[in-house]
Design a protein around this motif. Structure first.
Motif, short mmCIF file in Angstrom:
data_model
loop_
_atom_site.label_atom_id
_atom_site.label_comp_id
_atom_site.label_asym_id
_atom_site.label_seq_id
_atom_site.Cartn_x
_atom_site.Cartn_y
_atom_site.Cartn_z
N VAL A 1 -3.69 3.70 15.03
CA VAL A 1 -2.85 2.88 14.17
C VAL A 1 -3.66 2.54 12.92
CG1 VAL A 1 -1.45 0.78 13.98
CG2 VAL A 1 -1.69 1.93 16.19
N GLN A 2 -3.27 3.15 11.79
CA GLN A 2 -3.95 2.90 10.52
C GLN A 2 -3.18 1.82 9.77
OE1 GLN A 2 -3.79 6.80 8.75
NE2 GLN A 2 -5.56 7.51 9.90
N LEU A 3 -3.90 0.79 9.32
CA LEU A 3 -3.29 -0.32 8.61
C LEU A 3 -4.02 -0.56 7.30
CD1 LEU A 3 -3.12 -2.80 11.63
CD2 LEU A 3 -1.25 -1.41 10.75
N ASP A 4 -3.31 -0.42 6.19
CA ASP A 4 -3.84 -0.81 4.89
C ASP A 4 -3.26 -2.19 4.60
OD1 ASP A 4 -5.22 1.60 4.50
OD2 ASP A 4 -3.42 2.56 3.71
N ILE A 5 -4.10 -3.22 4.70
CA ILE A 5 -3.65 -4.60 4.62
C ILE A 5 -4.04 -5.19 3.27
CG2 ILE A 5 -3.89 -6.91 5.62
CD1 ILE A 5 -4.55 -5.50 8.31
N ASN A 6 -3.03 -5.73 2.56
CA ASN A 6 -3.28 -6.39 1.28
C ASN A 6 -2.70 -7.79 1.34
OD1 ASN A 6 -4.48 -4.21 -0.33
ND2 ASN A 6 -2.53 -3.19 0.04
N GLU A 7 -3.58 -8.79 1.24
CA GLU A 7 -3.14 -10.18 1.24
C GLU A 7 -2.80 -10.58 -0.18
OE1 GLU A 7 -5.07 -12.98 3.82
OE2 GLU A 7 -6.21 -11.37 4.77
N THR A 8 -1.62 -11.17 -0.35
CA THR A 8 -1.16 -11.61 -1.66
C THR A 8 -0.78 -13.08 -1.58
OG1 THR A 8 1.16 -11.07 -1.21
CG2 THR A 8 -0.21 -9.29 -2.11
N GLU A 9 -0.40 -13.65 -2.71
CA GLU A 9 0.00 -15.06 -2.74
C GLU A 9 1.25 -15.30 -1.90
OE1 GLU A 9 0.39 -16.56 -6.70
OE2 GLU A 9 -1.66 -16.01 -7.23
N ASP A 10 2.12 -14.31 -1.84
CA ASP A 10 3.38 -14.50 -1.12
C ASP A 10 3.39 -13.86 0.26
OD1 ASP A 10 3.41 -11.94 -2.21
OD2 ASP A 10 5.58 -11.93 -2.48
N GLY A 11 2.22 -13.51 0.78
CA GLY A 11 2.18 -12.98 2.14
C GLY A 11 1.20 -11.85 2.30
N ILE A 12 1.50 -10.98 3.25
CA ILE A 12 0.63 -9.86 3.57
C ILE A 12 1.46 -8.58 3.57
CG2 ILE A 12 -0.81 -8.82 5.38
CD1 ILE A 12 -1.61 -11.68 6.18
N LYS A 13 0.99 -7.61 2.81
CA LYS A 13 1.66 -6.31 2.76
C LYS A 13 0.83 -5.30 3.53
CE LYS A 13 4.02 -7.24 -1.54
NZ LYS A 13 4.32 -6.82 -2.89
N VAL A 14 1.52 -4.50 4.33
CA VAL A 14 0.83 -3.52 5.18
C VAL A 14 1.50 -2.16 5.02
CG1 VAL A 14 0.18 -2.91 7.54
CG2 VAL A 14 0.25 -5.31 6.86
N LYS A 15 0.67 -1.15 4.82
CA LYS A 15 1.14 0.23 4.91
C LYS A 15 0.55 0.78 6.21
CE LYS A 15 1.82 1.24 0.09
NZ LYS A 15 1.52 2.11 -1.04
N ASN A 16 1.42 1.31 7.04
CA ASN A 16 1.02 1.79 8.37
C ASN A 16 1.30 3.26 8.54
OD1 ASN A 16 2.69 2.22 11.27
ND2 ASN A 16 0.54 1.71 11.40
N THR A 17 0.36 3.92 9.21
CA THR A 17 0.57 5.27 9.74
C THR A 17 0.07 5.24 11.17
OG1 THR A 17 0.21 6.26 7.57
CG2 THR A 17 0.09 7.73 9.46
N THR A 18 0.92 5.66 12.10
CA THR A 18 0.55 5.72 13.51
C THR A 18 0.58 7.18 13.94
OG1 THR A 18 1.47 3.53 13.94
CG2 THR A 18 1.14 4.96 15.84
N LEU A 19 -0.49 7.60 14.61
CA LEU A 19 -0.63 9.00 15.01
C LEU A 19 -1.03 9.12 16.47
CD1 LEU A 19 -2.70 8.52 12.23
CD2 LEU A 19 -2.13 10.91 12.12
N PHE A 20 -0.71 10.27 17.04
CA PHE A 20 -1.34 10.71 18.29
C PHE A 20 -1.88 12.09 17.99
CE2 PHE A 20 3.26 11.38 18.88
CZ PHE A 20 3.33 12.73 19.14
N GLY A 21 -3.19 12.25 18.20
CA GLY A 21 -3.84 13.50 17.77
C GLY A 21 -3.67 13.65 16.27
#
Length: 123
Positions: free
Chosen positions: A90-110
Motif C-alpha cells: 500500500v503506497q501512500l503519498d500523504i500531504n497535510e494541508t490547512e484543510d485536511g490531509i490529501k492522499v494518493k494511493n496505489t495498492t499492489l500485489f506483486g
C-alpha cells in the motif's frame, strides 16, 4: 493501531520516505468473516474495505483521527483474492494541508496494481 476492520489485515512493516510518502506491507486474513459472505467459494476483498485500510494506515502514519471528505479517481483494477494474493503493498503519498490531509494511493500485489485513488480527509 485502532481499526474497525478487526483482524481483517495485519500491518507487517512500513517504510517512510523524506517526502512524506509511506510504503506499507500488509497481509489479509483469508479466514476473516467478511470473505465468507463476499463471496462464498470465490472470496473477493470488498472495495470499501480497501478504502478503509487506506484511511486506517493514514491515521496511523499521521497520528490523526480522520473523516473521509472526498474521493476521486477511485479505480479498482484487479480482484484481490485473499487466498491467492493476501500480501499487499500500500503506497501512500500523504500531504497535510490547512484543510485536511490529501492522499494518493496505489495498492499492489506483486507487480499488479489493484487499486488507485485520491482521497481527502478532514481531521
Amino acid at each position: 493501531m485502532q481499526t474497525i476492520l478487526t483482524d481483517f489485515y495485519t500491518l507487517e512493516s512500513y517504510d517512510k520516505a523524506e517526502n512524506g510518502s509511506f510504503v506499507a506491507n500488509i497481509s489479509l486474513n483469508k479466514d476473516h468473516e467478511i470473505f465468507k459472505g463476499h463471496f462464498p467459494g470465490n472470496p473477493v476483498t470488498p472495495g470499501v474495505c480497501m478504502m478503509q485500510i487506506v484511511k486506517e494506515l493514514t491515521e496511523e502514519f499521521t497520528g490523526s483521527k480522520l473523516f473521509l471528505q472526498s474521493a476521486s479517481n477511485v479505480k479498482f483494477m484487479a480482484i484481490i483474492n485473499p487466498f491467492e494474493t493476501p500480501d499487499l503493498i500500500v503506497q501512500l503519498d500523504i500531504n497535510e494541508t490547512e484543510d485536511g490531509i490529501k492522499v494518493k494511493n496505489t495498492t499492489l500485489f506483486g507487480e499488479t496494481i489493484a487499486l488507485k485513488m485520491s482521497v481527502h480527509y478532514k481531521r
